[in-house]
Design a protein around this motif. Structure first.
Motif, PDB file in Angstrom:
ATOM      1  N   PHE A  11       0.793  -1.212   0.000  1.00  0.00           N
ATOM      2  CA  PHE A  11       0.000   0.000   0.000  1.00  0.00           C
ATOM      3  C   PHE A  11       0.838   1.282   0.000  1.00  0.00           C
ATOM      4  O   PHE A  11       0.624   2.150  -0.855  1.00  0.00           O
ATOM      5  CB  PHE A  11      -0.993  -0.012   1.162  1.00  0.00           C
ATOM      6  N   PRO A  12       1.794   1.417   0.927  1.00  0.00           N
ATOM      7  CA  PRO A  12       2.610   2.645   0.860  1.00  0.00           C
ATOM      8  C   PRO A  12       3.328   2.787  -0.483  1.00  0.00           C
ATOM      9  O   PRO A  12       3.485   3.906  -0.982  1.00  0.00           O
ATOM     10  CB  PRO A  12       3.604   2.493   2.017  1.00  0.00           C
ATOM     11  N   VAL A  13       3.741   1.661  -1.067  1.00  0.00           N
ATOM     12  CA  VAL A  13       4.417   1.738  -2.373  1.00  0.00           C
ATOM     13  C   VAL A  13       3.448   2.230  -3.445  1.00  0.00           C
ATOM     14  O   VAL A  13       3.760   3.124  -4.234  1.00  0.00           O
ATOM     15  CB  VAL A  13       5.025   0.374  -2.763  1.00  0.00           C
ATOM     16  N   LEU A  14       2.235   1.669  -3.444  1.00  0.00           N
ATOM     17  CA  LEU A  14       1.217   2.067  -4.425  1.00  0.00           C
ATOM     18  C   LEU A  14       0.927   3.560  -4.347  1.00  0.00           C
ATOM     19  O   LEU A  14       0.983   4.286  -5.357  1.00  0.00           O
ATOM     20  CB  LEU A  14      -0.064   1.253  -4.186  1.00  0.00           C
ATOM     21  N   ILE A  15       0.664   4.043  -3.130  1.00  0.00           N
ATOM     22  CA  ILE A  15       0.285   5.451  -2.950  1.00  0.00           C
ATOM     23  C   ILE A  15       1.420   6.370  -3.375  1.00  0.00           C
ATOM     24  O   ILE A  15       1.232   7.338  -4.124  1.00  0.00           O
ATOM     25  CB  ILE A  15      -0.064   5.721  -1.460  1.00  0.00           C
ATOM     26  N   ASN A  16       2.633   6.048  -2.916  1.00  0.00           N
ATOM     27  CA  ASN A  16       3.762   6.929  -3.221  1.00  0.00           C
ATOM     28  C   ASN A  16       4.137   6.874  -4.689  1.00  0.00           C
ATOM     29  O   ASN A  16       4.476   7.896  -5.285  1.00  0.00           O
ATOM     30  CB  ASN A  16       4.974   6.556  -2.365  1.00  0.00           C
ATOM     31  N   ALA A  17       4.094   5.684  -5.281  1.00  0.00           N
ATOM     32  CA  ALA A  17       4.450   5.563  -6.688  1.00  0.00           C
ATOM     33  C   ALA A  17       3.475   6.369  -7.540  1.00  0.00           C
ATOM     34  O   ALA A  17       3.874   7.095  -8.458  1.00  0.00           O
ATOM     35  CB  ALA A  17       4.438   4.101  -7.118  1.00  0.00           C
ATOM     36  N   LYS A  48      11.288   3.577   2.727  1.00  0.00           N
ATOM     37  CA  LYS A  48      11.680   3.882   4.105  1.00  0.00           C
ATOM     38  C   LYS A  48      10.562   3.509   5.068  1.00  0.00           C
ATOM     39  O   LYS A  48      10.819   3.153   6.207  1.00  0.00           O
ATOM     40  CB  LYS A  48      12.015   5.362   4.237  1.00  0.00           C
ATOM     41  N   VAL A  49       9.331   3.627   4.628  1.00  0.00           N
ATOM     42  CA  VAL A  49       8.203   3.217   5.459  1.00  0.00           C
ATOM     43  C   VAL A  49       8.026   1.702   5.384  1.00  0.00           C
ATOM     44  O   VAL A  49       7.818   1.025   6.386  1.00  0.00           O
ATOM     45  CB  VAL A  49       6.904   3.913   4.990  1.00  0.00           C
ATOM     46  N   ALA A  99      10.095  -0.829   4.470  1.00  0.00           N
ATOM     47  CA  ALA A  99      11.128  -1.784   4.885  1.00  0.00           C
ATOM     48  C   ALA A  99      10.989  -2.177   6.361  1.00  0.00           C
ATOM     49  O   ALA A  99      10.948  -3.377   6.677  1.00  0.00           O
ATOM     50  CB  ALA A  99      12.515  -1.226   4.582  1.00  0.00           C
ATOM     51  N   PRO A 100      10.875  -1.214   7.299  1.00  0.00           N
ATOM     52  CA  PRO A 100      10.634  -1.623   8.689  1.00  0.00           C
ATOM     53  C   PRO A 100       9.299  -2.344   8.854  1.00  0.00           C
ATOM     54  O   PRO A 100       9.197  -3.291   9.638  1.00  0.00           O
ATOM     55  CB  PRO A 100      10.635  -0.300   9.457  1.00  0.00           C
ATOM     56  N   LEU A 101       8.286  -1.913   8.103  1.00  0.00           N
ATOM     57  CA  LEU A 101       6.985  -2.597   8.146  1.00  0.00           C
ATOM     58  C   LEU A 101       7.136  -4.065   7.762  1.00  0.00           C
ATOM     59  O   LEU A 101       6.474  -4.942   8.326  1.00  0.00           O
ATOM     60  CB  LEU A 101       6.018  -1.947   7.157  1.00  0.00           C
ATOM     61  N   ALA A 102       8.002  -4.314   6.794  1.00  0.00           N
ATOM     62  CA  ALA A 102       8.191  -5.686   6.317  1.00  0.00           C
ATOM     63  C   ALA A 102       8.709  -6.571   7.445  1.00  0.00           C
ATOM     64  O   ALA A 102       8.255  -7.707   7.608  1.00  0.00           O
ATOM     65  CB  ALA A 102       9.163  -5.695   5.141  1.00  0.00           C
ATOM     66  N   MET A 103       9.643  -6.055   8.244  1.00  0.00           N
ATOM     67  CA  MET A 103      10.165  -6.825   9.377  1.00  0.00           C
ATOM     68  C   MET A 103       9.042  -7.118  10.371  1.00  0.00           C
ATOM     69  O   MET A 103       8.919  -8.243  10.874  1.00  0.00           O
ATOM     70  CB  MET A 103      11.295  -6.057  10.072  1.00  0.00           C
ATOM     71  N   ILE A 104       8.223  -6.103  10.633  1.00  0.00           N
ATOM     72  CA  ILE A 104       7.101  -6.306  11.564  1.00  0.00           C
ATOM     73  C   ILE A 104       6.157  -7.368  11.013  1.00  0.00           C
ATOM     74  O   ILE A 104       5.744  -8.284  11.740  1.00  0.00           O
ATOM     75  CB  ILE A 104       6.335  -4.970  11.767  1.00  0.00           C
ATOM     76  N   GLY A 105       5.844  -7.254   9.715  1.00  0.00           N
ATOM     77  CA  GLY A 105       4.928  -8.213   9.097  1.00  0.00           C
ATOM     78  C   GLY A 105       5.441  -9.635   9.230  1.00  0.00           C
ATOM     79  O   GLY A 105       4.690 -10.545   9.621  1.00  0.00           O
ATOM     80  N   THR A 113      16.909  -1.701  11.766  1.00  0.00           N
ATOM     81  CA  THR A 113      17.705  -0.497  11.565  1.00  0.00           C
ATOM     82  C   THR A 113      18.648  -0.686  10.382  1.00  0.00           C
ATOM     83  O   THR A 113      18.814   0.222   9.556  1.00  0.00           O
ATOM     84  CB  THR A 113      18.514  -0.181  12.838  1.00  0.00           C
ATOM     85  N   ALA A 114      19.242  -1.873  10.304  1.00  0.00           N
ATOM     86  CA  ALA A 114      20.163  -2.139   9.198  1.00  0.00           C
ATOM     87  C   ALA A 114      19.437  -2.048   7.859  1.00  0.00           C
ATOM     88  O   ALA A 114      19.942  -1.462   6.892  1.00  0.00           O
ATOM     89  CB  ALA A 114      20.798  -3.514   9.364  1.00  0.00           C
ATOM     90  N   VAL A 115      18.236  -2.606   7.809  1.00  0.00           N
ATOM     91  CA  VAL A 115      17.445  -2.563   6.572  1.00  0.00           C
ATOM     92  C   VAL A 115      17.136  -1.109   6.201  1.00  0.00           C
ATOM     93  O   VAL A 115      17.316  -0.679   5.058  1.00  0.00           O
ATOM     94  CB  VAL A 115      16.139  -3.371   6.734  1.00  0.00           C
ATOM     95  N   TYR A 116      16.702  -0.341   7.193  1.00  0.00           N
ATOM     96  CA  TYR A 116      16.360   1.052   6.950  1.00  0.00           C
ATOM     97  C   TYR A 116      17.579   1.835   6.445  1.00  0.00           C
ATOM     98  O   TYR A 116      17.501   2.583   5.474  1.00  0.00           O
ATOM     99  CB  TYR A 116      15.824   1.678   8.244  1.00  0.00           C
ATOM    100  N   GLN A 117      18.713   1.600   7.115  1.00  0.00           N
ATOM    101  CA  GLN A 117      19.923   2.327   6.714  1.00  0.00           C
ATOM    102  C   GLN A 117      20.362   1.947   5.297  1.00  0.00           C
ATOM    103  O   GLN A 117      20.903   2.788   4.566  1.00  0.00           O
ATOM    104  CB  GLN A 117      21.070   2.072   7.699  1.00  0.00           C
ATOM    105  N   SER A 118      20.132   0.706   4.899  1.00  0.00           N
ATOM    106  CA  SER A 118      20.487   0.321   3.531  1.00  0.00           C
ATOM    107  C   SER A 118      19.652   1.107   2.530  1.00  0.00           C
ATOM    108  O   SER A 118      20.150   1.534   1.483  1.00  0.00           O
ATOM    109  CB  SER A 118      20.275  -1.164   3.291  1.00  0.00           C
ATOM    110  N   VAL A 119      18.376   1.309   2.858  1.00  0.00           N
ATOM    111  CA  VAL A 119      17.520   2.095   1.967  1.00  0.00           C
ATOM    112  C   VAL A 119      18.050   3.534   1.878  1.00  0.00           C
ATOM    113  O   VAL A 119      18.131   4.115   0.790  1.00  0.00           O
ATOM    114  CB  VAL A 119      16.052   2.097   2.456  1.00  0.00           C
ATOM    115  N   VAL A 120      18.437   4.085   3.028  1.00  0.00           N
ATOM    116  CA  VAL A 120      18.957   5.455   3.038  1.00  0.00           C
ATOM    117  C   VAL A 120      20.208   5.559   2.170  1.00  0.00           C
ATOM    118  O   VAL A 120      20.375   6.507   1.393  1.00  0.00           O
ATOM    119  CB  VAL A 120      19.248   5.907   4.489  1.00  0.00           C
ATOM    120  N   LEU A 121      21.078   4.553   2.289  1.00  0.00           N
ATOM    121  CA  LEU A 121      22.311   4.551   1.492  1.00  0.00           C
ATOM    122  C   LEU A 121      21.993   4.502  -0.011  1.00  0.00           C
ATOM    123  O   LEU A 121      22.553   5.252  -0.811  1.00  0.00           O
ATOM    124  CB  LEU A 121      23.186   3.351   1.862  1.00  0.00           C
ATOM    125  N   LEU A 122      21.078   3.616  -0.365  1.00  0.00           N
ATOM    126  CA  LEU A 122      20.669   3.492  -1.771  1.00  0.00           C
ATOM    127  C   LEU A 122      20.113   4.814  -2.275  1.00  0.00           C
ATOM    128  O   LEU A 122      20.387   5.242  -3.396  1.00  0.00           O
ATOM    129  CB  LEU A 122      19.591   2.421  -1.909  1.00  0.00           C
TER     130      LEU A 122
END
Ligand SMILES: Nc1ncnc2c1ncn2[C@@H]1O[C@H](COP(=O)(O)OP(=O)(O)O)[C@@H](O)[C@H]1O
Ligand SMILES: [Mg+2]
Lengths: 278, 255
Positions: free
Chosen positions: A159-165, A208-209, A211-217, A258-267
């Protein structure tokens, strides 16, 4: 004469070098102040936690002290990390699937505007259904393997991907669109040349939203029944009232998120070089 | 490039349907532009100059009336990539280098691709952008960005150039320098140019004729030919006389 001249410049140069390195150190300290302050704050918090638990004699099955958690980590870290890798893999697979679905739907709507209402109603319906209600059903249907985790993570992240895209594809500069129309560019050309690149900052915001959601899921899905993963470790610790183990698992989860989030930031930094302030 | 493309506007009107009713913008524009002519459109702000240009570029359609470019509807000429569009914003792609931006018109709508007027590299050199070929737009000044947009228009090698106040966001000196370059380019390649501006001296400096529009709903209040040899000296009395003539007609149309 010549050598003396060389000598002076050499010492001058080394002095200059020294000044430079001092300046560089200061610069480094200044740039790291925020990070140091954060680490300090965290440390203070842990100390407070430790003393509070000890002073009040709180039993370990209610609130473990950081030292208890550290003791558990010292023993179980490799174990937890390998469980974490399972969760991470499920989360990433779900994230990829969710992103692909979200992106695909956004592209569909961009090319065929009349699909928008139907697709969005369906997407909102899925998004509004509590994951905690779907997860057990999927586990019953698909078993204790990885599939239900991947699907739940995808459901949570598309959903966040759909809305933002969608917003991103629509954020294309009207002046640039006019220019491409004046060249009689096709909708596909406009998409590839303008809409897709315009959407990149939005996609990174979505990731950024998401990736952390994915870990929670993935973890939530594992709670519902799994043969491996961090969620299962947490569930085991929970049923045994082993609070240090539960906290240790949470610690590893936070670390991975945090590592996942930081990888997104780096990308993002790597790909959005043309954005003046990012 | 299709050389010698005349533009013919026949009773062109345009209205917009808005939430608070109908807005009549253009009211019966008749205009004939000769092949290779440089015509400026001058009028008060909001009178419909951009609207008129968008109609010629087939970015919008007239409510009534006909537009012919070399005897064809605008869409047909656009499909042949014979329209060169340039507006106030440089509209460069921020993620492409200047060189790749100038190459863009050759990469789009390839089935219609005509030969570029010159290799992109020599185009950049000619426009004084050679040192910036590998630079990204956001690192360039506004004037340099608009220079790149001009190079890009040039690279598309179109027969009709539609230019909507291309230099009006720039400072006076840059604006003059670019106007001089525009003139040199036009004299070299001879496209038909429709140039929108609200700057009368600029129009007199560049064009063969000035087409003056009234307040909205606008029609043509006068056409002023500029029969002065180029390069024109904007301090000469004959130049000033043309400017005054245009201004007088515009002021009458503005009430
Ligand atoms: N797409 C549109 N929809 C509604 N109104 C428009 C649209 N485009 C232009 N207008 C209106 O038409 C009028 C003329 O606009 P424009 O052609 O941009 O004027 P100019 O370029 O001469 O300053 C303005 O009042 C503007 O608000
Ligand atoms: Mg305008």
């Amino acid at each position: 004469m010549k050598t003396r001249w060389l000598k002076t410049t050499a010492t001058d140069a080394s002095r200059f070098q020294q000044q430079l390195s001092v300046a560089r150190c200061r610069e480094l300290i200044r740039s790291q102040t925020g990070r140091l302050a954060g680490a300090g704050l965290l440390l203070a918090l842990f100390l407070l936690w430790e003393t509070a638990v000890r002073l009040t004699d709180t039993p370990v099955y209610l609130v473990p002290a950081p030292s208890d958690i550290l003791a558990d980590l010292a023993v179980n870290l490799p174990h937890l990390l390998s469980a974490g890798l399972v969760t991470l893999a499920e989360a990433l697979a779900g994230l990829v699937l969710g992103t692909a679905v979200g992106l695909g739907l956004a592209i569909l709507i961009t090319f065929w505007g009349r699909l928008e209402q139907g697709v969005m109603s369906l997407a909102i319906l899925i998004k509004s259904t509590p994951i905690i209600a779907i997860a057990p059903i999927l586990t019953i249907w698909l078993g204790f393997g990885h599939a239900p985790k991947v699907i739940i993570t995808a459901l949570l992240t598309f959903f966040p991907v759909l809305i933002n895209a969608l917003s991103g594809f629509r954020s294309a500069d009207p002046a640039v669109l006019d220019y491409l129309h004046s060249l009689n560019a096709s909708p596909q050309e406009i998409f590839i040349l303008v809409r897709w690149p315009s959407a990149r900052p939005y996609l990174f915001a979505a990731l950024k939203v998401a990736a952390p959601l994915a870990m929670i899921g993935a973890v939530v899905a594992e709670w519902m029944g799994a043969s491996s993963g961090l969620g299962r470790q947490m569930w085991l610790a929970y049923t045994n009232l082993d609070m240090p183990a539960l906290f240790a698992a949470v610690f590893v989860l936070t670390l991975l998120s945090t590592a996942v989030y930081q990888s997104v930031v780096l990308l993002e930094k790597r790909f959005l070089f043309w954005q003046p302030n990012s | 490039m299709l050389h010698a493309t005349p533009i013919h506007l026949e009773n062109v009107s345009k209205s917009f349907e808005g939430s608070n009713g109908r807005l009549d913008v253009l009211d019966g524009i008749n205009l004939d532009i000769r092949p290779g002519e440089f015509v400026s459109i001058v009028g008060p702000s909001g009178c419909g100059k951009s609207t008129l240009l968008r109609l010629v570029a087939a970015l919008d359609t007239p409510t009534s009336g006909q537009i012919w470019l070399n005897g064809q509807p605008p869409l047909a000429l656009r499909a042949q990539k014979e329209i060169g569009w340039m507006a106030q914003k440089p509209a460069l792609l921020p993620w492409r280098t200047i060189l790749d931006n100038v190459r863009l018109p050759q990469q789009v709508n390839r089935q219609a691709s005509s030969q570029p007027s010159a290799p992109t590299e020599s185009l950049l050199k000619m426009m004084g952008l050679a040192d910036f070929a590998a630079a990204y737009p956001h690192t360039l000044s506004g004037g340099m960005q608009q220079r790149a947009a001009l190079a890009r228009t040039l690279a598309s090698n179109a027969a009709v150039w539609l230019m909507d106040e291309p230099f009006s966001a720039l400072d006076e000196l840059t604006r003059q320098a670019l106007a001089d370059e525009m003139l040199a380019i036009w004299q070299k390649y001879r496209p038909t140019v429709l140039w929108v501006t609200h700057h009368i001296p600029e129009a007199v400096k560049l064009s063969d004729r000035l087409v003056l529009l009234t307040q909205r709903p606008s029609h043509i209040s006068g056409i002023v030919p500029v029969d002065l040899p180029r390069p024109r000296d904007d301090t000469s009395t004959s130049f000033q006389a043309v400017v005054r003539q245009a201004r007088t007609i515009l002021q009458k149309g503005a009430v």
